[in-house]
Scaffold this motif. Structure first.
Motif, PDB file in Angstrom:
ATOM      1  N   VAL A   1       0.853  -1.187   0.000  1.00 29.51           N
ATOM      2  CA  VAL A   1       0.000   0.000   0.000  1.00 29.51           C
ATOM      3  C   VAL A   1       0.891   1.240   0.000  1.00 29.51           C
ATOM      4  O   VAL A   1       1.749   1.402   0.866  1.00 29.51           O
ATOM      5  N   VAL A   2       0.668   2.109  -0.997  1.00 27.68           N
ATOM      6  CA  VAL A   2       1.489   3.323  -1.096  1.00 27.68           C
ATOM      7  C   VAL A   2       0.663   4.572  -0.801  1.00 27.68           C
ATOM      8  O   VAL A   2       1.111   5.682  -1.064  1.00 27.68           O
ATOM      9  N   ARG A   3      -0.528   4.371  -0.268  1.00 26.91           N
ATOM     10  CA  ARG A   3      -1.382   5.518   0.077  1.00 26.91           C
ATOM     11  C   ARG A   3      -0.693   6.382   1.135  1.00 26.91           C
ATOM     12  O   ARG A   3      -0.153   5.880   2.116  1.00 26.91           O
ATOM     13  N   ARG A   4      -0.761   7.698   0.945  1.00 29.12           N
ATOM     14  CA  ARG A   4      -0.151   8.636   1.889  1.00 29.12           C
ATOM     15  C   ARG A   4      -1.227   9.196   2.819  1.00 29.12           C
ATOM     16  O   ARG A   4      -2.250   9.683   2.347  1.00 29.12           O
ATOM     17  N   ASP A   5      -0.990   9.087   4.121  1.00 25.35           N
ATOM     18  CA  ASP A   5      -1.897   9.655   5.112  1.00 25.35           C
ATOM     19  C   ASP A   5      -1.380  11.041   5.490  1.00 25.35           C
ATOM     20  O   ASP A   5      -0.304  11.181   6.088  1.00 25.35           O
ATOM     21  N   LEU A   6      -2.149  12.057   5.140  1.00 23.85           N
ATOM     22  CA  LEU A   6      -1.728  13.431   5.363  1.00 23.85           C
ATOM     23  C   LEU A   6      -2.165  13.971   6.718  1.00 23.85           C
ATOM     24  O   LEU A   6      -2.050  15.172   6.973  1.00 23.85           O
ATOM     25  N   GLY A   7      -2.688  13.085   7.577  1.00 20.89           N
ATOM     26  CA  GLY A   7      -3.017  13.493   8.934  1.00 20.89           C
ATOM     27  C   GLY A   7      -4.402  14.092   9.068  1.00 20.89           C
ATOM     28  O   GLY A   7      -5.283  13.869   8.235  1.00 20.89           O
ATOM     29  N   GLN A   8      -4.575  14.857  10.112  1.00 20.56           N
ATOM     30  CA  GLN A   8      -5.892  15.401  10.423  1.00 20.56           C
ATOM     31  C   GLN A   8      -5.775  16.861  10.832  1.00 20.56           C
ATOM     32  O   GLN A   8      -4.754  17.300  11.352  1.00 20.56           O
ATOM     33  N   ARG A   9      -6.866  17.575  10.570  1.00 15.52           N
ATOM     34  CA  ARG A   9      -6.975  18.962  11.022  1.00 15.52           C
ATOM     35  C   ARG A   9      -8.312  19.106  11.734  1.00 15.52           C
ATOM     36  O   ARG A   9      -9.352  18.760  11.174  1.00 15.52           O
ATOM     37  N   VAL A  10      -8.272  19.565  12.975  1.00 13.42           N
ATOM     38  CA  VAL A  10      -9.493  19.753  13.765  1.00 13.42           C
ATOM     39  C   VAL A  10      -9.692  21.256  13.952  1.00 13.42           C
ATOM     40  O   VAL A  10      -8.903  21.931  14.629  1.00 13.42           O
ATOM     41  N   PHE A  11     -10.760  21.788  13.334  1.00 14.51           N
ATOM     42  CA  PHE A  11     -11.058  23.217  13.421  1.00 14.51           C
ATOM     43  C   PHE A  11     -12.011  23.500  14.576  1.00 14.51           C
ATOM     44  O   PHE A  11     -12.673  22.595  15.104  1.00 14.51           O
ATOM     45  N   LEU A  12     -12.106  24.767  14.905  1.00  9.49           N
ATOM     46  CA  LEU A  12     -12.945  25.180  16.031  1.00  9.49           C
ATOM     47  C   LEU A  12     -14.428  24.979  15.733  1.00  9.49           C
ATOM     48  O   LEU A  12     -15.185  24.538  16.586  1.00  9.49           O
TER      49      LEU A  12
END
Length: 671
Positions: free
Chosen positions: A457-468
């Motif tokens: 699997v070469v999928r890239r996980d770009l993480g998460q952003r939690v907004f207000l």
């Protein structure tokens, strides 16, 4: 069916009744606790089991080399010999390996597809009654044909159970040439079939069906034959019927028995949908119903939260307080009918409160053709033939100013847990099931085996952003979709509900971005929308429907540009469902990427992290984002709490089903 096959499945005694099925398990808390401990080993992986699967796959590949030079006539002759061996020896490794090699070669000739070694591993795991976790795009449909042909040749009926009619029809039609080569007949169960057609489909060697259709047909068999009667009559019936019902009794039933089942998307069927029992009911005229429900709703709307009732959003329940019961009693003074019965009127008002506060339009249901249509929270699909019980459905119809349907009285019911444990052998496959391996082991006695992917699997996980807040989240989602689409890639935006998907659509339209929406309102176009979702610059907004059963095929241009990009716009109660959505990208070694763009206002955090939200708001940076370590901790904590709650609800569902079954049996109306 051969004795060797029954011995392999460790079946030595059937439940008395119409056809072959296991007796209900009489497990207790200790049994379930031990099962959970055993299930946790699957989360750690089992190198010994995986080695055994690899060894078997290698044996099949060696045998398959000898079949390349044999013509179709020779293959059919070999298939006949294997059929005889399986009937005599059951599922011994030697004839099974030979059968798998034959199926692999036949699929190559009939379909142009040859099983990969990992698919051979997955098929053998299912043949052993395990649940194979195979990542999205690994070819689970083709994998299932291996154990299905093997067991059918051994003489047992096979049920391949999928999550919707489209997938059942697609797979049955696609794989029919393979089954026909082996002299096996394929049946298909779809909604609105005549009983004769359904009976003929179940009489086939391999039957493709949807889980709900199958369970309801099972209940109809029980109702038709009046299997359960009250008191001494039940004992007498069981003694007279013995392990098999007489031929004249079996002639009217639909199914032939519960022998071998392969459950596709097993976590969706056996876990997510197991919170609600399957109920067959009769329609009852209720000429005064509308006035009754209008009174109950009006009273419910006037009651005050905490003062008159306790709202438990995590448990999806509402309970009147002593003050609330007193208010209902005061309101009922001078009224007739159900208002004169304390428990009945209190339950009526509690249902009214549920309709007002727990069930939301475009989240838990939609309105189509002037009818309330329930939406499956886990798949995003409409459950057209389902309704809520005990007056809740009619209460929601009144709330939405629709004509009310007839009230329904329960005739028969069963939970998925009880039904599927009655199969002589139960197997399954899914892309995301390791997280619930302990529950699978303790409830269904199924081990979870992780099958490695065919390609890395070469999928890239770009993480998460939690907004207000939600507005900031949607602005970021739109900006990200525009950037990725402009780069020539395809974008999939995942939402939790119909309402959220339509809000996302409005935001995209306001930004001038062309897109497609896939939710319960467009479920008839699901295959068409998914087929185009891998084109350059294509933006698709979808509920969980996009995560099950169909692959998003990338155009060469999209693959060259970096593949599919998945944006999760709100976390689900289960990390499994998030993983399903992310798994749309990077299938079979394709390039792809994924990220989560969420908000502190999301339902998961409101329901399961409310105590933290004030403190978390103070930690938001100037950019309006929660720091990454806190965001990860928040998600894991909230999802763990949600999973515990949902698991508790499933256990309560089973206990309630047992109590209701006892009362129905006492009345002579059991399953």
């Amino acid at each position: 069916m051969s004795r060797a096959l029954l011995d392999r499945w460790q079946v030595h005694e059937f439940a008395p009744g119409l056809y072959a099925e296991r007796r209900d398990l009489k497990d207790n808390r200790l049994d379930r606790f031990i099962g959970r401990l055993l299930g946790r080993s699957a989360q750690l992986g089992s190198p010994l089991r995986r080695y055994d699967l690899r060894r078997f796959a290698a044996r099949v590949q060696v045998l398959a080399e000898d079949l390349l030079a044999i013509d179709d006539v020779g293959l059919r002759s070999r298939a006949g010999a294997v059929r005889t061996l399986l009937a005599v020896e059951g599922l011994a490794e030697a004839p099974v390996a030979e059968c798998f090699a034959l199926v692999r070669e036949v699929c190559s000739r009939q379909l142009g597809l040859r099983h990969y070694p990992v698919q051979l591993m997955g098929g053998y795991a299912m043949l052993a009654g395990a649940l194979a976790e195979m990542q999205t795009g690994e070819g689970k449909t083709l994998t299932a044909v291996l154990p299905a042909v093997t067991v059918a040749l051994a003489g047992a009926p096979v049920h391949v159970i999928t999550v919707n009619p489209y997938l059942a029809a697609r797979d049955a039609e696609y794989l029919a040439p393979v089954y026909e080569f082996f002299g096996l007949r394929v049946g298909l169960i779809v909604p609105d079939q005549e009983p004769a057609e359904r009976s003929a489909a179940y009489a086939a060697d391999v039957t493709y069906c949807v889980n709900k259709d199958l369970v309801f047909d099972y209940l109809r068999d029980r109702i038709t034959q009046k299997r359960v009667r009250a008191g001494p009559r039940a004992v007498l019936d069981g003694w007279l019927a013995g392990p098999r019902a007489p031929a004249q009794a079996r002639s009217k039933v639909l199914l032939r028995g519960l022998y071998f089942a392969i459950v596709d998307e097993a976590d969706s069927v056996l876990i997510d949908e197991a919170r609600t029992p399957l109920i067959i009911s009769s329609d009852v005229d209720d000429p005064n119903g509308r006035a009754l429900y209008e009174q109950a709703l009006a009273l419910a709307a006037s009651l005050k939260k905490k003062g008159h009732y306790l709202l438990r959003p995590k448990e999806r329940s509402i309970e009147l307080t002593d003050a609330g019961r007193a208010a209902v009693g005061d309101f009922a003074c001078g009224l007739s009918g159900l208002w004169r019965i304390p428990r009945a009127r209190e339950e009526l008002v509690e249902q009214g409160l549920s309709a007002l506060h727990l069930f939301q339009l475009d989240r838990h249901y939609i309105i189509a053709d002037d009818k309330v249509q329930i939406v499956d929270e886990y798949t995003g699909r409409v459950m057209a033939d389902r309704s809520w019980e005990r007056g809740l459905h009619q209460m929601i119809e009144v709330k939405e100013a629709l004509a009310i349907s007839k009230r329904r009285d329960t005739i028969s019911r069963i939970t998925y847990q009880r039904f599927f444990r009655r199969y002589l052998c139960l197997a399954g496959m899914s892309g995301t099931v390791t997280e619930v391996a302990p529950e699978m082991r303790s409830v269904y006695a199924m081990d979870v085996l992780r099958i490695p992917p065919n390609r890395p699997v070469v999928r890239r996980d770009l993480g998460q952003r939690v907004f207000l807040d939600s507005d900031a989240r949607w602005a970021a989602v739109v900006q990200r979709a525009a950037e990725i689409g402009a780069a020539g890639r395809a974008v999939l935006i995942g939402t939790r509900s119909v309402a959220a998907s339509e809000l996302a659509s409005c935001c995209l339209s306001a930004a001038g971005l062309a897109h497609e929406v896939l939710n319960a309102r467009q479920d008839q176009r699901e295959a068409e929308i998914i087929a185009d979702a891998g084109q350059p610059g294509r933006i698709t907004v979808a509920t969980n429907m996009a995560g099950r059963g169909t692959d998003i095929l990338l155009s060469p241009e999209v693959r060259q540009a970096g593949g599919l990009h998945v944006i999760l716009s709100e976390y689900h109660d289960s990390a499994r469902i998030d993983r399903q959505l992310f798994g749309r990208a990077g299938r079979q070694g394709d390039p792809g990427s994924c990220e989560a763009i969420v908000s502190l206002d999301d339902e998961l955090f409101l329901a399961h992290a409310a105590a933290w939200r004030g403190w978390l708001r103070a930690q938001v940076s100037e950019a309006g984002l929660l720091p990454a370590p806190l965001a990860r901790l928040l998600r894991r904590s909230a999802q763990a709490a949600a999973e515990r709650q949902n698991s508790r609800i499933r256990r309560q569902t089973v206990e309630m089903d047992k109590r209701v079954e006892q009362s129905l049996a006492f009345a002579g109306r059991g399953e």
